[in-house]
Scaffold this motif. Sequence first.
Motif, PDB file in Angstrom:
ATOM      1  N   VAL A  24       0.842  -1.194   0.000  1.00  0.00           N
ATOM      2  CA  VAL A  24       0.000   0.000   0.000  1.00  0.00           C
ATOM      3  C   VAL A  24       0.878   1.244   0.000  1.00  0.00           C
ATOM      4  CG1 VAL A  24      -1.847   1.253   1.183  1.00  0.00           C
ATOM      5  CG2 VAL A  24      -1.740  -1.247   1.319  1.00  0.00           C
ATOM      6  N   SER A  25       0.614   2.141  -0.915  1.00  0.00           N
ATOM      7  CA  SER A  25       1.403   3.369  -0.981  1.00  0.00           C
ATOM      8  C   SER A  25       0.496   4.580  -1.037  1.00  0.00           C
ATOM      9  CB  SER A  25       2.308   3.350  -2.215  1.00  0.00           C
ATOM     10  OG  SER A  25       1.537   3.308  -3.393  1.00  0.00           O
ATOM     11  N   GLY A  26       1.026   5.723  -0.630  1.00  0.00           N
ATOM     12  CA  GLY A  26       0.316   6.971  -0.808  1.00  0.00           C
ATOM     13  C   GLY A  26      -0.476   7.464   0.368  1.00  0.00           C
ATOM     14  N   SER A  27      -0.366   6.827   1.548  1.00  0.00           N
ATOM     15  CA  SER A  27      -1.123   7.305   2.684  1.00  0.00           C
ATOM     16  C   SER A  27      -0.467   6.850   3.982  1.00  0.00           C
ATOM     17  CB  SER A  27      -2.554   6.795   2.621  1.00  0.00           C
ATOM     18  OG  SER A  27      -3.331   7.348   3.661  1.00  0.00           O
ATOM     19  N   VAL A  28      -1.064   7.262   5.094  1.00  0.00           N
ATOM     20  CA  VAL A  28      -0.585   6.811   6.397  1.00  0.00           C
ATOM     21  C   VAL A  28      -1.197   5.436   6.655  1.00  0.00           C
ATOM     22  CG1 VAL A  28      -0.413   7.333   8.836  1.00  0.00           C
ATOM     23  CG2 VAL A  28      -0.433   9.199   7.156  1.00  0.00           C
ATOM     24  N   PHE A  29      -0.502   4.421   6.247  1.00  0.00           N
ATOM     25  CA  PHE A  29      -1.045   3.067   6.243  1.00  0.00           C
ATOM     26  C   PHE A  29      -1.503   2.640   7.629  1.00  0.00           C
ATOM     27  CE2 PHE A  29      -1.685  -1.166   4.887  1.00  0.00           C
ATOM     28  CZ  PHE A  29      -1.112  -2.021   5.817  1.00  0.00           C
ATOM     29  N   SER A  30      -0.806   3.025   8.661  1.00  0.00           N
ATOM     30  CA  SER A  30      -1.104   2.537  10.010  1.00  0.00           C
ATOM     31  C   SER A  30      -2.494   2.942  10.491  1.00  0.00           C
ATOM     32  CB  SER A  30      -0.050   3.035  10.995  1.00  0.00           C
ATOM     33  OG  SER A  30      -0.051   4.450  11.042  1.00  0.00           O
ATOM     34  N   MET A  31      -3.105   3.912   9.855  1.00  0.00           N
ATOM     35  CA  MET A  31      -4.429   4.380  10.264  1.00  0.00           C
ATOM     36  C   MET A  31      -5.566   3.641   9.552  1.00  0.00           C
ATOM     37  SD  MET A  31      -3.682   8.471  10.232  1.00  0.00           S
ATOM     38  CE  MET A  31      -5.382   8.847  10.609  1.00  0.00           C
ATOM     39  N   TRP A  32      -5.240   2.856   8.522  1.00  0.00           N
ATOM     40  CA  TRP A  32      -6.257   2.257   7.669  1.00  0.00           C
ATOM     41  C   TRP A  32      -6.631   0.844   8.100  1.00  0.00           C
ATOM     42  CZ3 TRP A  32      -7.950   4.322   2.723  1.00  0.00           C
ATOM     43  CH2 TRP A  32      -7.507   5.632   2.510  1.00  0.00           C
ATOM     44  N   TRP A  33      -7.899   0.520   7.989  1.00  0.00           N
ATOM     45  CA  TRP A  33      -8.340  -0.862   8.014  1.00  0.00           C
ATOM     46  C   TRP A  33      -7.937  -1.485   6.668  1.00  0.00           C
ATOM     47  CZ3 TRP A  33     -11.562  -3.833  11.326  1.00  0.00           C
ATOM     48  CH2 TRP A  33     -11.909  -3.187  12.524  1.00  0.00           C
ATOM     49  N   THR A  34      -7.583  -2.751   6.700  1.00  0.00           N
ATOM     50  CA  THR A  34      -7.270  -3.442   5.456  1.00  0.00           C
ATOM     51  C   THR A  34      -7.910  -4.822   5.473  1.00  0.00           C
ATOM     52  OG1 THR A  34      -5.187  -4.252   6.380  1.00  0.00           O
ATOM     53  CG2 THR A  34      -5.079  -2.253   5.059  1.00  0.00           C
ATOM     54  N   GLY A  35      -8.100  -5.353   4.287  1.00  0.00           N
ATOM     55  CA  GLY A  35      -8.712  -6.668   4.209  1.00  0.00           C
ATOM     56  C   GLY A  35      -8.500  -7.318   2.863  1.00  0.00           C
TER      57      GLY A  35
END
Length: 115
Positions: A24-35
């Motif tokens: 994942v690129s382009g954002s603050v990944f640690s804040m996102w839910w992922t699935g």
Amino acid sequence: QVQLVESGGGLVQPGGSLRLSCAVSGSVFSMWWTGWYRQAPGKERELVASISPSGSTTYTDSVQARFTISRDNAKNAVDLQMNSLKPEDTAVYYCKAWYGGLHYWGQGTQVTVSS
């Protein structure tokens, strides 16, 4: 712009294992839910597993105890370890990231379980 790139799909025999990765690129990944979602031919896309920013996980019943989702916030990556694969796991697998009202999808990677 958030971008998700999956890798690791392929052909595997029943009972085998595969590991899918999503960068994942382009954002603050640690804040996102992922699935991870999957879509088999003629079926609706379904949520397979999800992981929260804090690491809490959920799984659909059919993959419980066989699949494991994990994330590495330092590498901006989320993986899906798939063990004891069955023919019914055959599908295109998609990575998704979401936060608030925003969501982004990867392009998908094919997983085929067949002898």
